[in-house]
Design a protein around this motif. Structure first.
Motif, PDB file in Angstrom:
ATOM      1  N   PRO A   1      24.379  56.961  15.850  1.00  0.00           N
ATOM      2  CA  PRO A   1      24.090  57.986  14.828  1.00  0.00           C
ATOM      3  C   PRO A   1      24.454  59.394  15.266  1.00  0.00           C
ATOM      4  O   PRO A   1      24.641  60.263  14.416  1.00  0.00           O
ATOM      5  N   TRP A   2      24.550  59.649  16.573  1.00  0.00           N
ATOM      6  CA  TRP A   2      24.881  60.992  17.040  1.00  0.00           C
ATOM      7  C   TRP A   2      26.386  61.213  17.179  1.00  0.00           C
ATOM      8  O   TRP A   2      26.823  62.288  17.578  1.00  0.00           O
ATOM      9  N   MET A   3      27.187  60.211  16.854  1.00  0.00           N
ATOM     10  CA  MET A   3      28.641  60.316  16.981  1.00  0.00           C
ATOM     11  C   MET A   3      29.185  61.325  15.977  1.00  0.00           C
ATOM     12  O   MET A   3      28.843  61.321  14.801  1.00  0.00           O
ATOM     13  N   ASN A   4      30.042  62.224  16.449  1.00  0.00           N
ATOM     14  CA  ASN A   4      30.673  63.207  15.581  1.00  0.00           C
ATOM     15  C   ASN A   4      32.189  63.198  15.804  1.00  0.00           C
ATOM     16  O   ASN A   4      32.721  62.404  16.585  1.00  0.00           O
ATOM     17  N   TYR A   5      32.876  64.112  15.131  1.00  0.00           N
ATOM     18  CA  TYR A   5      34.334  64.132  15.189  1.00  0.00           C
ATOM     19  C   TYR A   5      34.838  64.492  16.581  1.00  0.00           C
ATOM     20  O   TYR A   5      35.834  63.942  17.056  1.00  0.00           O
ATOM     21  N   GLU A   6      34.153  65.409  17.256  1.00  0.00           N
ATOM     22  CA  GLU A   6      34.589  65.822  18.588  1.00  0.00           C
ATOM     23  C   GLU A   6      34.518  64.662  19.582  1.00  0.00           C
ATOM     24  O   GLU A   6      35.447  64.445  20.378  1.00  0.00           O
ATOM     25  N   VAL A   7      33.428  63.913  19.532  1.00  0.00           N
ATOM     26  CA  VAL A   7      33.281  62.779  20.447  1.00  0.00           C
ATOM     27  C   VAL A   7      34.335  61.708  20.147  1.00  0.00           C
ATOM     28  O   VAL A   7      34.898  61.103  21.073  1.00  0.00           O
ATOM     29  N   GLN A   8      34.608  61.479  18.881  1.00  0.00           N
ATOM     30  CA  GLN A   8      35.641  60.495  18.532  1.00  0.00           C
ATOM     31  C   GLN A   8      37.003  60.919  19.065  1.00  0.00           C
ATOM     32  O   GLN A   8      37.765  60.082  19.588  1.00  0.00           O
TER      33      GLN A   8
ATOM     34  N   ARG B   1      35.041  63.359  32.035  1.00  0.00           N
ATOM     35  CA  ARG B   1      34.084  64.436  32.195  1.00  0.00           C
ATOM     36  C   ARG B   1      33.885  65.199  30.878  1.00  0.00           C
ATOM     37  O   ARG B   1      32.744  65.530  30.501  1.00  0.00           O
ATOM     38  N   ASP B   2      34.966  65.455  30.160  1.00  0.00           N
ATOM     39  CA  ASP B   2      34.856  66.122  28.862  1.00  0.00           C
ATOM     40  C   ASP B   2      34.093  65.262  27.859  1.00  0.00           C
ATOM     41  O   ASP B   2      33.289  65.785  27.059  1.00  0.00           O
ATOM     42  N   LEU B   3      34.337  63.964  27.883  1.00  0.00           N
ATOM     43  CA  LEU B   3      33.629  63.066  26.979  1.00  0.00           C
ATOM     44  C   LEU B   3      32.141  63.034  27.282  1.00  0.00           C
ATOM     45  O   LEU B   3      31.312  63.017  26.365  1.00  0.00           O
ATOM     46  N   TRP B   4      31.789  63.060  28.565  1.00  0.00           N
ATOM     47  CA  TRP B   4      30.376  63.038  28.933  1.00  0.00           C
ATOM     48  C   TRP B   4      29.667  64.304  28.456  1.00  0.00           C
ATOM     49  O   TRP B   4      28.551  64.246  27.922  1.00  0.00           O
ATOM     50  N   LYS B   5      30.310  65.469  28.610  1.00  0.00           N
ATOM     51  CA  LYS B   5      29.711  66.715  28.155  1.00  0.00           C
ATOM     52  C   LYS B   5      29.560  66.735  26.633  1.00  0.00           C
ATOM     53  O   LYS B   5      28.523  67.166  26.105  1.00  0.00           O
ATOM     54  N   ALA B   6      30.586  66.283  25.928  1.00  0.00           N
ATOM     55  CA  ALA B   6      30.510  66.268  24.465  1.00  0.00           C
ATOM     56  C   ALA B   6      29.435  65.300  23.967  1.00  0.00           C
ATOM     57  O   ALA B   6      28.731  65.586  22.995  1.00  0.00           O
ATOM     58  N   SER B   7      29.284  64.173  24.641  1.00  0.00           N
ATOM     59  CA  SER B   7      28.263  63.201  24.245  1.00  0.00           C
ATOM     60  C   SER B   7      26.864  63.775  24.448  1.00  0.00           C
ATOM     61  O   SER B   7      25.980  63.606  23.599  1.00  0.00           O
ATOM     62  N   LYS B   8      26.663  64.469  25.550  1.00  0.00           N
ATOM     63  CA  LYS B   8      25.359  65.080  25.786  1.00  0.00           C
ATOM     64  C   LYS B   8      25.051  66.141  24.733  1.00  0.00           C
ATOM     65  O   LYS B   8      23.914  66.227  24.229  1.00  0.00           O
ATOM     66  N   GLY B   9      26.046  66.941  24.388  1.00  0.00           N
ATOM     67  CA  GLY B   9      25.825  67.954  23.356  1.00  0.00           C
ATOM     68  C   GLY B   9      25.535  67.346  21.986  1.00  0.00           C
ATOM     69  O   GLY B   9      24.666  67.826  21.255  1.00  0.00           O
ATOM     70  N   ALA B  10      26.254  66.268  21.644  1.00  0.00           N
ATOM     71  CA  ALA B  10      26.024  65.605  20.363  1.00  0.00           C
ATOM     72  C   ALA B  10      24.631  64.986  20.312  1.00  0.00           C
ATOM     73  O   ALA B  10      23.955  65.025  19.272  1.00  0.00           O
TER      74      ALA B  10
END
Length: 303
Positions: free
Chosen positions: A49-56, A79-88
């Protein structure tokens, strides 16, 4: 904004309210079909449910770097994916917390279901045969009776009418529409009314005022699509379906405007035990008061 007299003059030009409202809604539907492009979105059952366009986008970039064989770029994309996932996840957490703090019990319950991962099991409606729609139609329409044709009421005095829907009222009502709701039976999407609130406020204000003047609701606003929702996981009879009616969103906005006017006209010295049609009160308050009175009586029998 047009003046009240200009609006009243335009009301007299609407000889047939049904044709007037149907022509407006059909024109909006036709423009939407011809001018708005459609896009197909694939949704998977395991989508977070927290998935957004940036993470995709970062997921696709990580897969591309993995196929390229570049180790440094792959580690950077991870590393970028991990940061974006935490923010989402933090944004989704803040959204759920804000929903839980609202006074709307329905949205609070929805937030609890999302947090706990609870999903209601839908009933099996595939084994009920092809006659199910006809049987449900007879069940839901069993209370309908043919009513005698009523004569049109006399035209009221416009000076004493006092309640005229303005363009600004309609515009504010359209801006409060939830664009994620299901499309109305007339085919006009909710997001169209919200996005074009300023452009459509004038014509819908005329329709609403004409409806009030003639004491008649347009037929296109009365249409409803009945969706049978199973109450149980295993459906045994027709009463195991709960009818959910999808009605016109324009009619819902019209009713909100009328209810707001009625509530504003009510006297302030109402009964303290009046819960219906009052702000910040609901059936939950009435139930709590009745339960409190009963328990208090049981604790103090001598009183």
């Amino acid at each position: 904004m047009r003046s009240s007299m200009t609006t009243l003059n335009r009301l007299d030009s609407a000889a047939n309210l049904d044709e007037y409202a149907s022509a407006v809604t059909d024109f909006i539907w036709k423009c939407t079909e011809n001018c708005v492009s459609r896009k197909t979105i694939r949704v998977f059952p395991n989508r977070k449910p927290w998935m957004n366009y940036e993470v995709q986008s970062l997921l696709k970039a990580r897969a591309a770097t993995f196929r390229s064989g570049d180790t440094s770029r792959y580690m950077e994309s991870r590393r970028d994916l991990w940061k974006a996932s935490k923010g989402a996840k933090r944004q989704y957490q803040a959204k759920l917390e804000a929903r839980a703090n609202q006074r709307d019990a329905g949205r609070q319950w929805q937030g609890l279901n999302e947090i706990t991962g609870r999903r209601e099991k839908a009933g099996n409606i595939n084994n009920c045969g092809t006659s199910l729609p006809d049987e449900l139609k007879v069940l839901y329409a069993r209370f309908e009776q043919k009513r005698s044709v009523l004569l049109p009421p006399d035209e009221p005095d416009l000076v004493a009418w006092k309640f005229i829907v303005t363009e600004e009222d309609v515009r504010r009502a359209f801006l409060k529409i939830n664009p994620r709701k299901v499309t109305s039976p007339n085919g006009v999407p909710e997001w169209v009314l919200q996005a074009c609130a300023s452009e459509l406020a004038g014509v819908f204000a005329d329709i609403f005022n004409c409806s009030l003047l003639q004491s008649k609701i347009p037929s296109c606003f009365k249409k409803a699509t009945i969706i049978p929702v199973p109450k149980k996981s295993k459906v045994a009879c027709l009463n195991d379906y709960r009818p959910v009616a999808l009605t016109s969103i324009a009619m819902k906005c019209f009713k909100r405007l009328v209810i707001a006017h009625i509530n504003h006209s009510l006297p302030v010295n109402l009964d303290a035990l009046q819960f219906t049609y009052r702000s910040n009160r609901s059936t939950a308050d009435a139930t709590s008061l009745a339960l409190h009175s009963s328990l208090e009586h049981l604790e103090n029998k001598d009183i």
